[in-house]
Design a protein around this motif. Sequence first.
Motif, PDB file in Angstrom:
ATOM      1  N   HIS A 111       4.026 -10.261   6.545  1.00 53.82           N
ATOM      2  CA  HIS A 111       5.356 -10.155   5.937  1.00 53.82           C
ATOM      3  C   HIS A 111       5.264  -9.533   4.543  1.00 53.82           C
ATOM      4  O   HIS A 111       6.176  -9.700   3.733  1.00 53.82           O
ATOM      5  CB  HIS A 111       5.991 -11.545   5.842  1.00 53.82           C
ATOM      6  CG  HIS A 111       6.151 -12.246   7.162  1.00 53.82           C
ATOM      7  ND1 HIS A 111       7.360 -12.380   7.798  1.00 53.82           N
ATOM      8  CD2 HIS A 111       5.233 -12.844   7.972  1.00 53.82           C
ATOM      9  CE1 HIS A 111       7.194 -13.044   8.937  1.00 53.82           C
ATOM     10  NE2 HIS A 111       5.909 -13.334   9.066  1.00 53.82           N
ATOM     11  N   ASN A 112       4.187  -8.827   4.266  1.00 57.15           N
ATOM     12  CA  ASN A 112       3.892  -8.306   2.935  1.00 57.15           C
ATOM     13  C   ASN A 112       4.099  -6.790   2.875  1.00 57.15           C
ATOM     14  O   ASN A 112       3.369  -6.037   3.536  1.00 57.15           O
ATOM     15  CB  ASN A 112       2.443  -8.651   2.580  1.00 57.15           C
ATOM     16  CG  ASN A 112       2.061  -8.227   1.176  1.00 57.15           C
ATOM     17  OD1 ASN A 112       2.791  -7.504   0.514  1.00 57.15           O
ATOM     18  ND2 ASN A 112       0.895  -8.662   0.721  1.00 57.15           N
ATOM     19  N   PRO A 113       5.073  -6.283   2.089  1.00 61.75           N
ATOM     20  CA  PRO A 113       5.340  -4.842   2.023  1.00 61.75           C
ATOM     21  C   PRO A 113       4.143  -4.001   1.587  1.00 61.75           C
ATOM     22  O   PRO A 113       4.043  -2.831   1.956  1.00 61.75           O
ATOM     23  CB  PRO A 113       6.476  -4.732   1.000  1.00 61.75           C
ATOM     24  CG  PRO A 113       7.149  -6.055   1.041  1.00 61.75           C
ATOM     25  CD  PRO A 113       6.051  -7.045   1.295  1.00 61.75           C
ATOM     26  N   ILE A 114       3.231  -4.586   0.815  1.00 62.29           N
ATOM     27  CA  ILE A 114       2.024  -3.832   0.440  1.00 62.29           C
ATOM     28  C   ILE A 114       1.195  -3.545   1.692  1.00 62.29           C
ATOM     29  O   ILE A 114       0.640  -2.453   1.853  1.00 62.29           O
ATOM     30  CB  ILE A 114       1.202  -4.612  -0.605  1.00 62.29           C
ATOM     31  CG1 ILE A 114       2.001  -4.749  -1.908  1.00 62.29           C
ATOM     32  CG2 ILE A 114      -0.132  -3.915  -0.887  1.00 62.29           C
ATOM     33  CD1 ILE A 114       1.336  -5.615  -2.958  1.00 62.29           C
ATOM     34  N   ASP A 115       1.164  -4.507   2.603  1.00 65.22           N
ATOM     35  CA  ASP A 115       0.477  -4.288   3.882  1.00 65.22           C
ATOM     36  C   ASP A 115       1.201  -3.233   4.716  1.00 65.22           C
ATOM     37  O   ASP A 115       0.560  -2.437   5.416  1.00 65.22           O
ATOM     38  CB  ASP A 115       0.401  -5.588   4.677  1.00 65.22           C
ATOM     39  CG  ASP A 115      -0.437  -6.655   3.997  1.00 65.22           C
ATOM     40  OD1 ASP A 115      -1.281  -6.286   3.158  1.00 65.22           O
ATOM     41  OD2 ASP A 115      -0.245  -7.849   4.313  1.00 65.22           O
ATOM     42  N   ASP A 442      15.548 -11.801  -3.185  1.00 67.10           N
ATOM     43  CA  ASP A 442      15.932 -11.070  -4.400  1.00 67.10           C
ATOM     44  C   ASP A 442      14.751 -10.340  -5.037  1.00 67.10           C
ATOM     45  O   ASP A 442      14.944  -9.417  -5.823  1.00 67.10           O
ATOM     46  CB  ASP A 442      16.537 -12.031  -5.427  1.00 67.10           C
ATOM     47  CG  ASP A 442      17.920 -12.520  -5.029  1.00 67.10           C
ATOM     48  OD1 ASP A 442      18.585 -11.788  -4.266  1.00 67.10           O
ATOM     49  OD2 ASP A 442      18.332 -13.601  -5.453  1.00 67.10           O
ATOM     50  N   GLY A 443      13.550 -10.749  -4.702  1.00 68.68           N
ATOM     51  CA  GLY A 443      12.381 -10.072  -5.241  1.00 68.68           C
ATOM     52  C   GLY A 443      12.219  -8.665  -4.698  1.00 68.68           C
ATOM     53  O   GLY A 443      11.560  -7.830  -5.324  1.00 68.68           O
ATOM     54  N   TYR A 444      12.817  -8.412  -3.541  1.00 67.43           N
ATOM     55  CA  TYR A 444      12.745  -7.083  -2.938  1.00 67.43           C
ATOM     56  C   TYR A 444      14.073  -6.342  -3.013  1.00 67.43           C
ATOM     57  O   TYR A 444      14.108  -5.117  -3.149  1.00 67.43           O
ATOM     58  CB  TYR A 444      12.281  -7.197  -1.485  1.00 67.43           C
ATOM     59  CG  TYR A 444      10.899  -7.778  -1.355  1.00 67.43           C
ATOM     60  CD1 TYR A 444       9.785  -7.066  -1.785  1.00 67.43           C
ATOM     61  CD2 TYR A 444      10.694  -9.059  -0.843  1.00 67.43           C
ATOM     62  CE1 TYR A 444       8.512  -7.595  -1.687  1.00 67.43           C
ATOM     63  CE2 TYR A 444       9.422  -9.606  -0.743  1.00 67.43           C
ATOM     64  CZ  TYR A 444       8.335  -8.866  -1.167  1.00 67.43           C
ATOM     65  OH  TYR A 444       7.071  -9.395  -1.084  1.00 67.43           O
ATOM     66  N   LEU A 466      20.110  -1.768  -8.530  1.00 68.06           N
ATOM     67  CA  LEU A 466      20.244  -2.470  -7.258  1.00 68.06           C
ATOM     68  C   LEU A 466      19.285  -1.966  -6.187  1.00 68.06           C
ATOM     69  O   LEU A 466      19.166  -2.578  -5.133  1.00 68.06           O
ATOM     70  CB  LEU A 466      21.680  -2.319  -6.733  1.00 68.06           C
ATOM     71  CG  LEU A 466      22.782  -2.996  -7.544  1.00 68.06           C
ATOM     72  CD1 LEU A 466      24.142  -2.576  -7.013  1.00 68.06           C
ATOM     73  CD2 LEU A 466      22.627  -4.509  -7.504  1.00 68.06           C
ATOM     74  N   LYS A 467      18.619  -0.864  -6.425  1.00 67.76           N
ATOM     75  CA  LYS A 467      17.816  -0.263  -5.366  1.00 67.76           C
ATOM     76  C   LYS A 467      16.648  -1.178  -4.987  1.00 67.76           C
ATOM     77  O   LYS A 467      16.204  -2.009  -5.784  1.00 67.76           O
ATOM     78  CB  LYS A 467      17.311   1.111  -5.786  1.00 67.76           C
ATOM     79  CG  LYS A 467      16.175   1.100  -6.786  1.00 67.76           C
ATOM     80  CD  LYS A 467      15.668   2.516  -7.032  1.00 67.76           C
ATOM     81  CE  LYS A 467      14.423   2.504  -7.917  1.00 67.76           C
ATOM     82  NZ  LYS A 467      13.899   3.867  -8.127  1.00 67.76           N
ATOM     83  N   PRO A 468      16.121  -1.032  -3.763  1.00 68.56           N
ATOM     84  CA  PRO A 468      14.997  -1.882  -3.337  1.00 68.56           C
ATOM     85  C   PRO A 468      13.793  -1.727  -4.254  1.00 68.56           C
ATOM     86  O   PRO A 468      13.560  -0.657  -4.809  1.00 68.56           O
ATOM     87  CB  PRO A 468      14.683  -1.365  -1.929  1.00 68.56           C
ATOM     88  CG  PRO A 468      15.933  -0.686  -1.486  1.00 68.56           C
ATOM     89  CD  PRO A 468      16.562  -0.122  -2.709  1.00 68.56           C
ATOM     90  N   ARG A 469      13.045  -2.813  -4.394  1.00 73.81           N
ATOM     91  CA  ARG A 469      11.871  -2.805  -5.263  1.00 73.81           C
ATOM     92  C   ARG A 469      10.697  -2.053  -4.647  1.00 73.81           C
ATOM     93  O   ARG A 469       9.731  -1.717  -5.318  1.00 73.81           O
ATOM     94  CB  ARG A 469      11.441  -4.237  -5.573  1.00 73.81           C
ATOM     95  CG  ARG A 469      12.480  -5.047  -6.340  1.00 73.81           C
ATOM     96  CD  ARG A 469      12.667  -4.505  -7.755  1.00 73.81           C
ATOM     97  NE  ARG A 469      13.534  -5.367  -8.544  1.00 73.81           N
ATOM     98  CZ  ARG A 469      14.663  -4.966  -9.096  1.00 73.81           C
ATOM     99  NH1 ARG A 469      15.072  -3.719  -8.928  1.00 73.81           N
ATOM    100  NH2 ARG A 469      15.388  -5.801  -9.814  1.00 73.81           N
ATOM    101  N   SER A 470      10.775  -1.792  -3.352  1.00 72.37           N
ATOM    102  CA  SER A 470       9.721  -1.056  -2.660  1.00 72.37           C
ATOM    103  C   SER A 470      10.348  -0.157  -1.613  1.00 72.37           C
ATOM    104  O   SER A 470      11.374  -0.504  -1.018  1.00 72.37           O
ATOM    105  CB  SER A 470       8.736  -2.019  -1.985  1.00 72.37           C
ATOM    106  OG  SER A 470       7.891  -1.334  -1.079  1.00 72.37           O
ATOM    107  N   ALA A 471       9.732   1.003  -1.386  1.00 70.35           N
ATOM    108  CA  ALA A 471      10.220   1.911  -0.346  1.00 70.35           C
ATOM    109  C   ALA A 471       9.802   1.444   1.038  1.00 70.35           C
ATOM    110  O   ALA A 471      10.214   2.024   2.050  1.00 70.35           O
ATOM    111  CB  ALA A 471       9.687   3.320  -0.599  1.00 70.35           C
ATOM    112  N   PHE A 472       8.999   0.379   1.104  1.00 76.25           N
ATOM    113  CA  PHE A 472       8.443  -0.054   2.382  1.00 76.25           C
ATOM    114  C   PHE A 472       8.963  -1.412   2.827  1.00 76.25           C
ATOM    115  O   PHE A 472       8.275  -2.146   3.534  1.00 76.25           O
ATOM    116  CB  PHE A 472       6.911  -0.077   2.295  1.00 76.25           C
ATOM    117  CG  PHE A 472       6.304   1.290   2.368  1.00 76.25           C
ATOM    118  CD1 PHE A 472       5.872   1.828   3.562  1.00 76.25           C
ATOM    119  CD2 PHE A 472       6.192   2.066   1.219  1.00 76.25           C
ATOM    120  CE1 PHE A 472       5.326   3.089   3.633  1.00 76.25           C
ATOM    121  CE2 PHE A 472       5.645   3.336   1.274  1.00 76.25           C
ATOM    122  CZ  PHE A 472       5.205   3.853   2.485  1.00 76.25           C
TER     123      PHE A 472
END
Length: 538
Positions: A111-115, A442-444, A466-472
Amino acid sequence: MTKYHNYLLRNKNNYRFVVKQLNQIRSVATNPNHPLSETSPKSSFSEQWQLANPYEEIPTLGSFEMFRNFLPGGKFVNLDLTDMIMTLRSELGPICKMKGVFGRPDMVITHNPIDFETLLRNESVWPNRPGSDGLSYHRRVHRADFFQGVEGLIASQGEQWGTFRSKVNPVLLQPKNVRLYLDKISQVNKEFIKRIIEIRDPKSHEVPSNFEEELNLWSLESVSIVALDQKLGLLSENRSNPEVKKLFGLLIDFFTLSVDIEFKPPIWKYYKTKKFKKLMETLDGVTDIVSKYVEEAIERIEIAEKEGLKSDQKSEPSVLEKLIKIDKKVATVMAMDMLMAGIDTTTSAFTALLLALAKNPEKQQKLREEVMRVLPHKDSDIDEVAFRNMPYLRACIKESLRVYALAMGNARISTTDMIISGYRVPKDTLIMIVYLSLINNDGYYPRAKEYLPERWLRSPEGENALKPRSAFVNFPFGFGVRSCIGRRVVEMEMELGIARLVRNFHIEFNYSTENAFKTLLIRVPNIPLKFKFTDVEN
């Protein structure tokens, strides 16, 4: 710090180098206590691999335990697929492993966007996206006589998939080819407006609880214009067509049965279970009905060519015509894939959009004001220039696909060793990335629980807060070369459809949206869709 940042921007090579090093650091940031977090970012992958936690230490649901949970009385038996994955997350944490059984590889769930980024940026030329074993068996073995080695985009993998995709890409990914259907799909939406007026209650203005069936007909009518180069009349004279009703029933069975075949222990590979046999019968029915429509369309086009006529007297050949000239079997299978993949997905996506706008009337009104500049009258036609000039409409769609995500995530068979959440994961492992668990975080997504189309717009003040904190964290149409080839078609259907609806109606939904969707192969409506459509005054 500002001075250093500006220096890097002026020196692009240095900037790229620093970004690369930061990304290496981020790849292990989820495990700050691990010794790798203190390693120099210049360390090689082999050094990072040695310092990462062993694969065997990933929190695990063992083979026997997993198998037992799917047996009668097991805790997964009656769970929705999403609930099952979320149960695993609560019990084992944000990364876990399900041991492979019956020849299926281990599955790592993260569940990790870095992954997510690590996995998707290490794709091969032909990414292996699992989840279509049943359909592949049907086309490769059960009905090999019909498909003759041409399995299409949904069922195939590797070079076979790459060869097919390279043939259809130039046709389906060209915006001008999709825009050929602007007028025809616009006419379909005018018929849809009439149909809503016919079926809504004259006093309450609510449509019947089976409104999902009307959305299915609208969706099939729209996609058939592109896939078959034909209007089927499903919103008017042919709406009671028994063959179409049978097709919808078969497609529902396909999505339902596929959950067992694709996500539960694959006993069918050794013993043809009752559900597997039912799936083969279901796909036989889908193949027979859809191939009949495709063959009729091909015959119609070939007759027109022999008589020296262009289809509908237009100068530009249709998508189907162009595919026929490449390969008739490719054209047939691609049309089948478009119909199979384009009906339920479009219905679900459009339902999500209607629910989001109905529950956020101020956003709906803002969209209506944009649409009214393009459609000054309720029956105004949409030209191509106006069609491109609706940024808020596109933002509304994108945000609805975040709030009501149609997929739980995505999956790949890894083609190289990689480090996932600080653990070693060897190549040829099935890795599932789950972004559904992040949509309310809210962190993402700042103010994640709110429906805010504005997060997808460019901010005149500069950075959009407001944009997402990550593109993934979300990709509803997939990622990379295996992203949805029909994306332009679906987006056009939804854009034209919602523009016409908000121009004609105020849309309300006066019921709970809790558990609005359930997960099959995709997430599908799970509640009666009793929308209220009240006429816009002018």
